[in-house]
Design a protein around this motif. Structure first.
Motif, PDB file in Angstrom:
ATOM      1  N   GLY A  37     -59.063 -34.657  -0.250  1.00  0.00           N
ATOM      2  CA  GLY A  37     -59.745 -34.232  -1.470  1.00  0.00           C
ATOM      3  C   GLY A  37     -58.889 -34.483  -2.680  1.00  0.00           C
ATOM      4  O   GLY A  37     -57.875 -35.186  -2.617  1.00  0.00           O
ATOM      5  N   ASN A  38     -59.309 -33.917  -3.773  1.00  0.00           N
ATOM      6  CA  ASN A  38     -58.518 -34.035  -4.992  1.00  0.00           C
ATOM      7  C   ASN A  38     -58.791 -32.871  -5.936  1.00  0.00           C
ATOM      8  O   ASN A  38     -59.846 -32.230  -5.856  1.00  0.00           O
ATOM      9  CB  ASN A  38     -58.762 -35.372  -5.701  1.00  0.00           C
ATOM     10  N   LEU A  39     -57.813 -32.620  -6.771  1.00  0.00           N
ATOM     11  CA  LEU A  39     -57.937 -31.592  -7.802  1.00  0.00           C
ATOM     12  C   LEU A  39     -57.837 -32.282  -9.150  1.00  0.00           C
ATOM     13  O   LEU A  39     -56.853 -32.971  -9.421  1.00  0.00           O
ATOM     14  CB  LEU A  39     -56.814 -30.556  -7.650  1.00  0.00           C
ATOM     15  N   ASP A  40     -58.872 -32.114  -9.970  1.00  0.00           N
ATOM     16  CA  ASP A  40     -58.861 -32.703 -11.310  1.00  0.00           C
ATOM     17  C   ASP A  40     -58.676 -31.593 -12.341  1.00  0.00           C
ATOM     18  O   ASP A  40     -59.486 -30.664 -12.396  1.00  0.00           O
ATOM     19  CB  ASP A  40     -60.194 -33.403 -11.614  1.00  0.00           C
ATOM     20  N   VAL A  41     -57.628 -31.696 -13.104  1.00  0.00           N
ATOM     21  CA  VAL A  41     -57.412 -30.753 -14.208  1.00  0.00           C
ATOM     22  C   VAL A  41     -57.887 -31.457 -15.466  1.00  0.00           C
ATOM     23  O   VAL A  41     -57.367 -32.520 -15.810  1.00  0.00           O
ATOM     24  CB  VAL A  41     -55.921 -30.383 -14.316  1.00  0.00           C
ATOM     25  N   LYS A  42     -58.886 -30.882 -16.134  1.00  0.00           N
ATOM     26  CA  LYS A  42     -59.496 -31.582 -17.271  1.00  0.00           C
ATOM     27  C   LYS A  42     -59.427 -30.725 -18.528  1.00  0.00           C
ATOM     28  O   LYS A  42     -59.920 -29.598 -18.531  1.00  0.00           O
ATOM     29  CB  LYS A  42     -60.973 -31.886 -16.971  1.00  0.00           C
ATOM     30  N   TRP A  43     -58.839 -31.282 -19.536  1.00  0.00           N
ATOM     31  CA  TRP A  43     -58.766 -30.565 -20.815  1.00  0.00           C
ATOM     32  C   TRP A  43     -59.409 -31.460 -21.867  1.00  0.00           C
ATOM     33  O   TRP A  43     -59.031 -32.628 -21.996  1.00  0.00           O
ATOM     34  CB  TRP A  43     -57.307 -30.272 -21.157  1.00  0.00           C
ATOM     35  N   ALA A  44     -60.376 -30.919 -22.572  1.00  0.00           N
ATOM     36  CA  ALA A  44     -61.096 -31.726 -23.562  1.00  0.00           C
ATOM     37  C   ALA A  44     -61.053 -31.080 -24.933  1.00  0.00           C
ATOM     38  O   ALA A  44     -61.091 -29.844 -25.058  1.00  0.00           O
ATOM     39  CB  ALA A  44     -62.544 -31.901 -23.124  1.00  0.00           C
ATOM     40  N   ILE A  45     -60.931 -31.920 -25.956  1.00  0.00           N
ATOM     41  CA  ILE A  45     -61.065 -31.454 -27.344  1.00  0.00           C
ATOM     42  C   ILE A  45     -62.310 -32.152 -27.891  1.00  0.00           C
ATOM     43  O   ILE A  45     -62.433 -33.378 -27.791  1.00  0.00           O
ATOM     44  CB  ILE A  45     -59.823 -31.830 -28.177  1.00  0.00           C
ATOM     45  N   LEU A  46     -63.221 -31.334 -28.431  1.00  0.00           N
ATOM     46  CA  LEU A  46     -64.514 -31.885 -28.849  1.00  0.00           C
ATOM     47  C   LEU A  46     -64.755 -31.606 -30.325  1.00  0.00           C
ATOM     48  O   LEU A  46     -64.564 -30.482 -30.784  1.00  0.00           O
ATOM     49  CB  LEU A  46     -65.636 -31.257 -28.022  1.00  0.00           C
TER      50      LEU A  46
END
Lengths: 422, 250
Positions: A37-46
Motif C-alpha cells: 500500500g501507500n500513505l499519501d500526505v497531502k497539503w494544499a493551499i487554495l
C-alpha cells in the motif's frame, strides 16, 4: 613478490565483482498472503474565487472566509491479497484522515475469484474494471468508476459485480487473441438501504480482439431505465514511438440533467460520445499524450449558462433552505468531472529534465472547447529514495467568469504530496 | 562479331548471378549464426529472475527485480517484484506489440519499444527482448579466428534500433557485444555480455548484460540473470487479460 601482489589483488577484487552480480530471489509459496500500500500526505493551499456563484454556494454562511485556504489530509491505501492454488481473494481499502475523529474505512475492491485456468476466470465481489483506451476520458468505459481527468492515475473504487472472463490465444497472423468478459452489476440498495428492484440489474459485455498489431474491443451495456450503450475502441502503434487510440459509444435513453425554467430537469437523450488520441515519444524521452473528447451528455454553452444562472439566482434568494437544497441537488446531478461537451486534453512528460536525477516534470491542460476556459497544471516529482517520493503540483483555472473553469471555486492551488510505499 | 557480343553478355550475366549467389549464401550463413546465437542466449520457453541496476553519474543506484517468462520467438512477459513502489506492475510483449499494466491504472496501456519503463539506459525492447533473428536480417561484416562481426538490419520500422553491430564468439556462438545504431548512423548504446555461466539444462550464456550510452554520459545499467529454468506455458498467459495474474505463475 609479483605473485603475492596478484594474490592480494585477486582476494580483494574478485569477490567484490562476483558479489555485484548476485542477488536473492524472493521465495514464492504455494499459498500466501501479501500486503502492500501507500500513505499519501497531502497539503494544499487554495486561492478562492469569491466572485464565483459556485464558491458562494459551497461556502454559504461560512464565517471564517479567507482568500487563501489550506487543506491537510492523509490518504491511506492498504491492499491485501490471499492466493492459494486457483483461489484468489483481494481486498483494497482506502481511508482518509483529516482530523481526530473516527475514520471511515471504505473498500475500493473486495472480491474473490476462481482462476480455473489462464483461459477462464470467475469472480464475485467489488472489483474495479477499466474499459476503454483513453488516458483521461473513457466514453466506452461502461463499468468504470468515472476518472478524474486532472489525475487519471488515481486509484478509484470498483463496483459490486459478478464477472466471468474467457481468454483464447490463436496461432494466426491475423487474429492473435480473443477474449470475452461478462459482468453483472446488482443494483444499489435504495429500499430501506437494504433492497433494490431486481429489474435495475445491469449487464455489461465486452469482446476483445488483437488483430495484427491493433487492439479492438466491442462493448455492450444494458442498464436500468432501458439504457442501452454500444461501443468500440482501438489502439495501435503506427511507429515504434507513435501510438493512436480511440473510443466511440452510442447510447439510447441516457439521462442528462439540464436547467429548465430555473429547475433541474432530467432529459432522455440518444447519441454518440467519442475520443481520439495519440501518444508520442520523442528522442529526448519526452512523452506527449493528446486526446480530443466529445461528450454527448455534456452541457452546451447555453445549457451551462442556464446552470450558472440557476446557481446565481439561488444565491440571490439568500434563503438557507433553498441554498441547502440546491447545494445537495448540484452535488448529485452536476457532479461529472467533464460537465460540458468538447474537451482537449494534452499532457507532456519529461523524466529527469536537465539531467536532474530522480526528478520528473509534466504539464497538462484540459481545454474546454465549448467555452474556451481551461486548467493548466505543471507537476514536479522527486524520488530521492526508493519507495518515497515528493510531488509539487500547482494548478491554475482560467476563463471567463461564466465559463466552466473560469467559475471554479478555486482559481489557483498548490498541492504538496509526500508518498510512502510499503 | 555478333557472336562475340552475345558471349560477353552471357559471361557478364553469369558473373552478376554468381556474385548475387555468393552474397545470399553469405547472408544465409549469417542468419544461421544469428539463430544459433539466439538459441544460446534464450531457450524457446523458459522462466527467469532478473535484477536490473541503474547507476547514476553520482554513483547512486536504483534496483529492480523482475520475474520473466518467454515462449517461442515472440512472446515475453515480466512481473515487477521489487521495489514496493513498482510491485504488481507487469509488462507484455507479443511481437511488435508491448503493453504495461499498472495496478493503479487498472488496465494495460500500449507502450513503445524505445521508451524505458524503469529509467536508465535499458529501453523496453532491451528488457523484453525477442530473438534477434525475429527482428533483424544479418550479414557478415567481418570475421577473424576468434569471432564474427555481424551487421544486423531491422526487418520492420517497429523495431527499436535500425541497425545493430554484433560480435559473436566463433567457438561457442555466444554474443559478446552489441552496438545499437539509429537510422542516422548515430550510436545509441552498447551492450556488453559478460560472465558466461552454466545455468543447467544445457543453458550456457552470459549472466550479465551491461549497457552504456554516449547519449547518457556517466550512466550505466546492468541486467543480471539468475536461475533460468526451462518451462512450458500456455499461450493464454501471454495476453492482456492475464497481465494482472502473472504472479500466479511464480
Amino acid at each position: 613478490m609479483r605473485c603475492y601482489i596478484l594474490l592480494v589483488l585477486f582476494v580483494f577484487f574478485v569477490p567484490v565483482s562476483a558479489q555485484e552480480y548476485e542477488f536473492e530471489i524472493p521465495e514464492e509459496e504455494e499459498s500466501r498472503i501479501e500486503f502492500n500500500g501507500n500513505l499519501d500526505v497531502k497539503w494544499a493551499i487554495l486561492n478562492t474565487r469569491e466572485s464565483s456563484p459556485f464558491y458562494e454556494i459551497q461556502f454559504y454562511q461560512t464565517t471564517d472566509n479567507s482568500s487563501y485556504l489550506s487543506r491537510y489530509r492523509l490518504d491511506h491505501y492498504f491492499n491485501a491479497e490471499y492466493r492459494r492454488k486457483k483461489v484468489d481473494f483481494v481486498m483494497k481499502t482506502f481511508s482518509q484522515y483529516k482530523k481526530d475523529e473516527p475514520i471511515s474505512l471504505s473498500f475500493h475492491e473486495l472480491y474473490g475469484s476462481l482462476n480455473l485456468s489462464p483461459k477462464l476466470t470467475f469472480g464475485i465481489g467489488k472489483k474495479r474494471f477499466i474499459w476503454g483506451k483513453g488516458y483521461a476520458f473513457n466514453p466506452a468505459g461502461y463499468v468504470n468508476t468515472e476518472k478524474d481527468p486532472e489525475n487519471p492515475e488515481l486509484a478509484l473504487s470498483g463496483k459490486s459485480s459478478t464477472f466471468f472472463m474467457f481468454n483464447k490465444s490463436i496461432n494466426s497472423n491475423f487474429l492473435k487473441n480473443f477474449s470475452f468478459s461478462s459482468i453483472i452489476l446488482p443494483p444499489e440498495a435504495i429500499i430501506n438501504e437494504k433492497f433494490a428492484p431486481l429489474e435495475d440489474t445491469e449487464i455489461a459485455l465486452k469482446t476483445y480482439f488483437l488483430i495484427k498489431n491493433t487492439d479492438i474491443d466491442f462493448m455492450f451495456f444494458y442498464g436500468k431505465n432501458q439504457l442501452r450503450r454500444y461501443g468500440f475502441d482501438f489502439s495501435t502503434n503506427l511507429k515504434e514511438n507513435f501510438e493512436i487510440h480511440g473510443e466511440w459509444s452510442y447510447a439510447q435513453n441516457e439521462g442528462k440533467f439540464i436547467i429548465q425554467k430555473n429547475l433541474p430537469w432530467l432529459q432522455k437523450i440518444d447519441g454518440s460520445s467519442f475520443i481520439f488520441g495519440i501518444r508520442y515519444l520523442n528522442r529526448f524521452n519526452m512523452t506527449v499524450i493528446a486526446e480530443y473528447y466529445h461528450n454527448n451528455r455534456g452541457l452546451s454553452k447555453e445549457e451551462f449558462n442556464d446552470y450558472y444562472d440557476y446557481i446565481e439566482t439561488t444565491i440571490k434568494s439568500n434563503s438557507f433552505n433553498i441554498i441547502s437544497q440546491v447545494k445537495q441537488d448540484v452535488s448529485r446531478r452536476f457532479i461529472s468531472k467533464t460537465l460540458m461537451k468538447d474537451y482537449l486534453y494534452i499532457i507532456v512528460r519529461q523524466p529527469e529534465p536537465f539531467g536532474w536525477l530522480y526528478s520528473s516534470f509534466s504539464i497538462f491542460t484540459i481545454y474546454n472547447l465549448s467555452d474556451n476556459s481551461f486548467i493548466l497544471s505543471p507537476r514536479f516529482g522527486y524520488e530521492p529514495f526508493t519507495n518515497f517520493e515528493f510531488l509539487l503540483w500547482p494548478a491554475l483555472t482560467l476563463g471567463e467568469s461564466n465559463s466552466e473553469y473560469g467559475s471554479r471555486q478555486f482559481q489557483k492551488k498548490v498541492e504538496f504530496w509526500m508518498r510512502f510505499y510499503f | 562479331m555478333k557472336n562475340y557480343k552475345i558471349l560477353l553478355f552471357i559471361i557478364l550475366l553469369f558473373s552478376v548471378f554468381s556474385i548475387v549467389q555468393l552474397f545470399s549464401a553469405s547472408d544465409k550463413k549469417a542468419d544461421e549464426i544469428l539463430k544459433k546465437a539466439d538459441e544460446n542466449l534464450m531457450p524457446s520457453s523458459f522462466e527467469t529472475y532478473r535484477k536490473l541496476i541503474n547507476e547514476e553519474p553520482d554513483g547512486s543506484k536504483k534496483e529492480y527485480i523482475f520475474y520473466s517468462i518467454k515462449k517461442d520467438r515472440d512472446k515475453v512477459a515480466m512481473l515487477y517484484i521489487s521495489p514496493a513502489s513498482e510491485k504488481g506492475r507487469s509488462a507484455l510483449r507479443l511481437g511488435d506489440n508491448m503493453w504495461l499494466y499498472i495496478p493503479n491504472v487498472g488496465r494495460p496501456i500500449r507502450i513503445t519499444s524505445l521508451q524505458s519503463s524503469v529509467g536508465g539506459i535499458f529501453s523496453n525492447s532491451d528488457i523484453m527482448r525477442l530473438d534477434y533473428s525475429e527482428e533483424y536480417n544479418a550479414s557478415i561484416l567481418e570475421q577473424n579466428d576468434e569471432e564474427y562481426v555481424l551487421d544486423l538490419k531491422a526487418k520492420t520500422s517497429y523495431v527499436a534500433y535500425d541497425k545493430l553491430k554484433m560480435w559473436i564468439k566463433k567457438k561457442s556462438i555466444i554474443v559478446t557485444k552489441v552496438e545499437c545504431y539509429a537510422a542516422s548512423g548515430t550510436l545509441i548504446k552498447t551492450l556488453e555480455f559478460k560472465e558466461v555461466k552454466d545455468f543447467g539444462n544445457g543453458i550456457v550464456r552470459p549472466a550479465v548484460i551491461e549497457t552504456t550510452s554516449p547519449l547518457y554520459k556517466g550512466y550505466r545499467s546492468i541486467m543480471i540473470f539468475s536461475g533460468i529454468e526451462l518451462r512450458e506455458f500456455p499461450d493464454e498467459v501471454f495476453t492482456l487479460d492475464f497481465m494482472p495474474r502473472l504472479c500466479e505463475l511464480r
